[in-house]
Design a protein around this motif. Structure first.
Motif, PDB file in Angstrom:
ATOM      1  N   VAL A   1     -16.077  -5.226   4.946  1.00 48.73           N
ATOM      2  CA  VAL A   1     -16.509  -6.378   4.641  1.00 48.73           C
ATOM      3  C   VAL A   1     -15.965  -6.790   3.262  1.00 48.73           C
ATOM      4  CG1 VAL A   1     -18.625  -7.779   3.587  1.00 48.73           C
ATOM      5  CG2 VAL A   1     -18.935  -6.449   5.891  1.00 48.73           C
ATOM      6  N   ILE A   2     -15.860  -5.924   2.218  1.00 49.22           N
ATOM      7  CA  ILE A   2     -15.414  -6.076   1.096  1.00 49.22           C
ATOM      8  C   ILE A   2     -13.761  -6.526   1.343  1.00 49.22           C
ATOM      9  CG2 ILE A   2     -14.134  -4.968  -1.203  1.00 49.22           C
ATOM     10  CD1 ILE A   2     -16.900  -3.407  -1.229  1.00 49.22           C
ATOM     11  N   GLY A   3     -12.958  -5.779   2.150  1.00 54.19           N
ATOM     12  CA  GLY A   3     -11.505  -6.397   2.627  1.00 54.19           C
ATOM     13  C   GLY A   3     -11.528  -7.538   3.107  1.00 54.19           C
ATOM     14  N   ILE A   4     -12.364  -7.971   3.832  1.00 54.63           N
ATOM     15  CA  ILE A   4     -12.305  -9.352   4.435  1.00 54.63           C
ATOM     16  C   ILE A   4     -12.748 -10.392   3.370  1.00 54.63           C
ATOM     17  CG2 ILE A   4     -13.695 -11.115   5.790  1.00 54.63           C
ATOM     18  CD1 ILE A   4     -14.143  -8.518   7.873  1.00 54.63           C
ATOM     19  N   SER A   5     -13.440 -10.037   2.530  1.00 56.86           N
ATOM     20  CA  SER A   5     -13.971 -10.949   1.279  1.00 56.86           C
ATOM     21  C   SER A   5     -12.641 -10.988   0.372  1.00 56.86           C
ATOM     22  CB  SER A   5     -15.003 -10.564   0.575  1.00 56.86           C
ATOM     23  OG  SER A   5     -16.222 -10.393   1.349  1.00 56.86           O
ATOM     24  N   ILE A   6     -12.116  -9.820  -0.048  1.00 53.80           N
ATOM     25  CA  ILE A   6     -11.061  -9.987  -0.807  1.00 53.80           C
ATOM     26  C   ILE A   6      -9.677 -10.895  -0.055  1.00 53.80           C
ATOM     27  CG2 ILE A   6      -9.124  -8.657  -2.159  1.00 53.80           C
ATOM     28  CD1 ILE A   6     -11.377  -6.618  -2.453  1.00 53.80           C
ATOM     29  N   GLY A   7      -9.679 -10.577   1.167  1.00 55.20           N
ATOM     30  CA  GLY A   7      -8.721 -11.318   2.055  1.00 55.20           C
ATOM     31  C   GLY A   7      -8.786 -12.605   1.925  1.00 55.20           C
ATOM     32  N   ALA A   8     -10.086 -13.114   2.148  1.00 50.92           N
ATOM     33  CA  ALA A   8     -10.538 -14.581   2.047  1.00 50.92           C
ATOM     34  C   ALA A   8     -10.138 -15.291   0.848  1.00 50.92           C
ATOM     35  CB  ALA A   8     -11.983 -14.939   2.651  1.00 50.92           C
ATOM     36  N   VAL A   9     -10.578 -14.771  -0.208  1.00 50.08           N
ATOM     37  CA  VAL A   9     -10.077 -15.130  -1.635  1.00 50.08           C
ATOM     38  C   VAL A   9      -8.788 -15.529  -1.776  1.00 50.08           C
ATOM     39  CG1 VAL A   9     -10.364 -14.777  -4.135  1.00 50.08           C
ATOM     40  CG2 VAL A   9     -12.373 -14.545  -2.583  1.00 50.08           C
ATOM     41  N   GLY A  10      -7.900 -14.201  -1.374  1.00 49.28           N
ATOM     42  CA  GLY A  10      -6.471 -14.350  -1.525  1.00 49.28           C
ATOM     43  C   GLY A  10      -5.822 -15.455  -0.602  1.00 49.28           C
ATOM     44  N   GLY A  11      -6.402 -15.468   0.552  1.00 52.13           N
ATOM     45  CA  GLY A  11      -5.879 -16.618   1.303  1.00 52.13           C
ATOM     46  C   GLY A  11      -6.062 -17.905   0.844  1.00 52.13           C
ATOM     47  N   ILE A  12      -7.272 -18.498   0.160  1.00 49.91           N
ATOM     48  CA  ILE A  12      -7.607 -19.403  -0.412  1.00 49.91           C
ATOM     49  C   ILE A  12      -6.569 -19.814  -1.646  1.00 49.91           C
ATOM     50  CG2 ILE A  12      -9.268 -20.767  -1.747  1.00 49.91           C
ATOM     51  CD1 ILE A  12     -11.469 -19.384  -0.090  1.00 49.91           C
ATOM     52  N   VAL A  13      -6.516 -18.830  -2.357  1.00 50.91           N
ATOM     53  CA  VAL A  13      -5.486 -18.944  -3.402  1.00 50.91           C
ATOM     54  C   VAL A  13      -4.078 -19.206  -2.878  1.00 50.91           C
ATOM     55  CG1 VAL A  13      -4.415 -17.647  -5.440  1.00 50.91           C
ATOM     56  CG2 VAL A  13      -6.872 -17.565  -4.915  1.00 50.91           C
TER      57      VAL A  13
ATOM     58  N   SER B   1       0.811  -1.250   0.074  1.00 52.67           N
ATOM     59  CA  SER B   1      -0.004  -0.037  -0.187  1.00 52.67           C
ATOM     60  C   SER B   1       0.958   1.295  -0.104  1.00 52.67           C
ATOM     61  CB  SER B   1      -0.815   0.002   1.196  1.00 52.67           C
ATOM     62  OG  SER B   1      -1.656   1.091   1.107  1.00 52.67           O
ATOM     63  N   ILE B   2       1.812   1.442   0.906  1.00 54.29           N
ATOM     64  CA  ILE B   2       2.691   2.379   0.895  1.00 54.29           C
ATOM     65  C   ILE B   2       3.511   2.705  -0.514  1.00 54.29           C
ATOM     66  CG2 ILE B   2       4.895   3.535   2.022  1.00 54.29           C
ATOM     67  CD1 ILE B   2       2.451   3.732   3.783  1.00 54.29           C
ATOM     68  N   SER B   3       3.930   1.608  -0.690  1.00 57.85           N
ATOM     69  CA  SER B   3       4.709   1.704  -2.210  1.00 57.85           C
ATOM     70  C   SER B   3       3.816   2.474  -3.516  1.00 57.85           C
ATOM     71  CB  SER B   3       5.280   0.212  -2.600  1.00 57.85           C
ATOM     72  OG  SER B   3       5.935  -0.320  -1.686  1.00 57.85           O
ATOM     73  N   LEU B   4       2.625   1.711  -3.530  1.00 55.87           N
ATOM     74  CA  LEU B   4       1.513   2.044  -4.626  1.00 55.87           C
ATOM     75  C   LEU B   4       1.260   3.301  -4.268  1.00 55.87           C
ATOM     76  CD1 LEU B   4      -0.430  -1.285  -5.061  1.00 55.87           C
ATOM     77  CD2 LEU B   4       1.496  -0.202  -6.623  1.00 55.87           C
ATOM     78  N   LEU B   5       0.932   3.776  -3.169  1.00 62.29           N
ATOM     79  CA  LEU B   5       0.462   5.227  -2.658  1.00 62.29           C
ATOM     80  C   LEU B   5       1.692   6.300  -3.208  1.00 62.29           C
ATOM     81  CD1 LEU B   5      -1.396   4.777   0.512  1.00 62.29           C
ATOM     82  CD2 LEU B   5      -2.330   5.326  -1.913  1.00 62.29           C
ATOM     83  N   LEU B   6       2.851   5.891  -3.008  1.00 60.50           N
ATOM     84  CA  LEU B   6       4.105   6.806  -3.444  1.00 60.50           C
ATOM     85  C   LEU B   6       4.137   6.724  -4.995  1.00 60.50           C
ATOM     86  CD1 LEU B   6       6.967   5.677  -1.045  1.00 60.50           C
ATOM     87  CD2 LEU B   6       5.575   7.883  -0.837  1.00 60.50           C
TER      88      LEU B   6
ATOM     89  N   ALA C   1      -8.244   0.843  -5.521  1.00 59.68           N
ATOM     90  CA  ALA C   1      -7.900  -0.096  -6.241  1.00 59.68           C
ATOM     91  C   ALA C   1      -6.619  -0.503  -5.570  1.00 59.68           C
ATOM     92  CB  ALA C   1      -7.627   0.367  -7.669  1.00 59.68           C
ATOM     93  N   ILE C   2      -5.877   0.328  -4.857  1.00 59.04           N
ATOM     94  CA  ILE C   2      -4.526   0.377  -4.134  1.00 59.04           C
ATOM     95  C   ILE C   2      -4.667  -0.632  -2.935  1.00 59.04           C
ATOM     96  CG2 ILE C   2      -2.915   1.137  -2.734  1.00 59.04           C
ATOM     97  CD1 ILE C   2      -2.613   3.420  -5.053  1.00 59.04           C
ATOM     98  N   HIS C   3      -5.920  -0.167  -2.165  1.00 61.51           N
ATOM     99  CA  HIS C   3      -6.277  -1.220  -0.914  1.00 61.51           C
ATOM    100  C   HIS C   3      -6.507  -2.553  -1.543  1.00 61.51           C
ATOM    101  CE1 HIS C   3      -5.867   2.306   1.543  1.00 61.51           C
ATOM    102  NE2 HIS C   3      -7.122   2.817   1.231  1.00 61.51           N
ATOM    103  N   ILE C   4      -7.353  -2.684  -2.474  1.00 61.36           N
ATOM    104  CA  ILE C   4      -7.825  -3.923  -3.010  1.00 61.36           C
ATOM    105  C   ILE C   4      -6.514  -4.904  -3.425  1.00 61.36           C
ATOM    106  CG2 ILE C   4      -8.909  -5.489  -4.952  1.00 61.36           C
ATOM    107  CD1 ILE C   4     -11.045  -3.193  -4.958  1.00 61.36           C
ATOM    108  N   VAL C   5      -5.380  -4.261  -4.188  1.00 58.72           N
ATOM    109  CA  VAL C   5      -4.489  -5.015  -4.634  1.00 58.72           C
ATOM    110  C   VAL C   5      -3.830  -5.379  -3.261  1.00 58.72           C
ATOM    111  CG1 VAL C   5      -2.196  -4.602  -5.840  1.00 58.72           C
ATOM    112  CG2 VAL C   5      -4.463  -3.950  -6.916  1.00 58.72           C
TER     113      VAL C   5
END
Length: 122
Positions: free
Chosen positions: A103-115, A18-23, A45-49
């Protein structure tokens, strides 16, 4: 000494991403004709990535229950973003929009963790 806690590792990766992409975004806004009106969308988009990368790393580290490690990584990341945002704007209020973001952050995190767990299985 290697850190073993997958959630801490995932959050650290998410935060550093996040810090890198925000810079990069700051540099783009400063030196290009990127309109400032696009900043909220690009910030989301940066938060999602960032959550996705952190959750992938957390899932990879956990080697089991990746959905849990990723979801918790996303939850902690979004909780801190909402809290810092509330402090910066001097009003700590919990709105429907901030709950949806968590909730969106939790959902994206769950999908990322599964992958991430599935990448570890190879």
């Amino acid at each position: 000494m290697a850190i073993k806690n997958p959630i801490f590792v995932g959050f650290t990766w998410a935060f550093m991403t996040s810090i890198s992409l925000l810079l990069v975004l700051i540099i783009l806004v400063q030196f290009t004709s990127l309109p400032e009106s696009s900043l909220p969308t690009l910030t989301y988009a940066i938060h999602i990535v960032s959550i996705l990368i952190g959750a992938l790393k957390a899932g990879f580290r956990s080697s089991q229950k990746g959905w849990y490690a990723g979801a918790l990584t996303g939850f902690i990341y979004m909780l801190l973003i909402v809290l810092f945002g509330s402090m910066l704007f001097s009003s700590i209020t919990l709105s429907v929009e901030s709950l949806i973001q968590v909730v969106i952050g939790i959902s994206i995190g769950a999908v990322g963790g599964i992958v991430g767990v599935n990448f570890n299985a190879r």
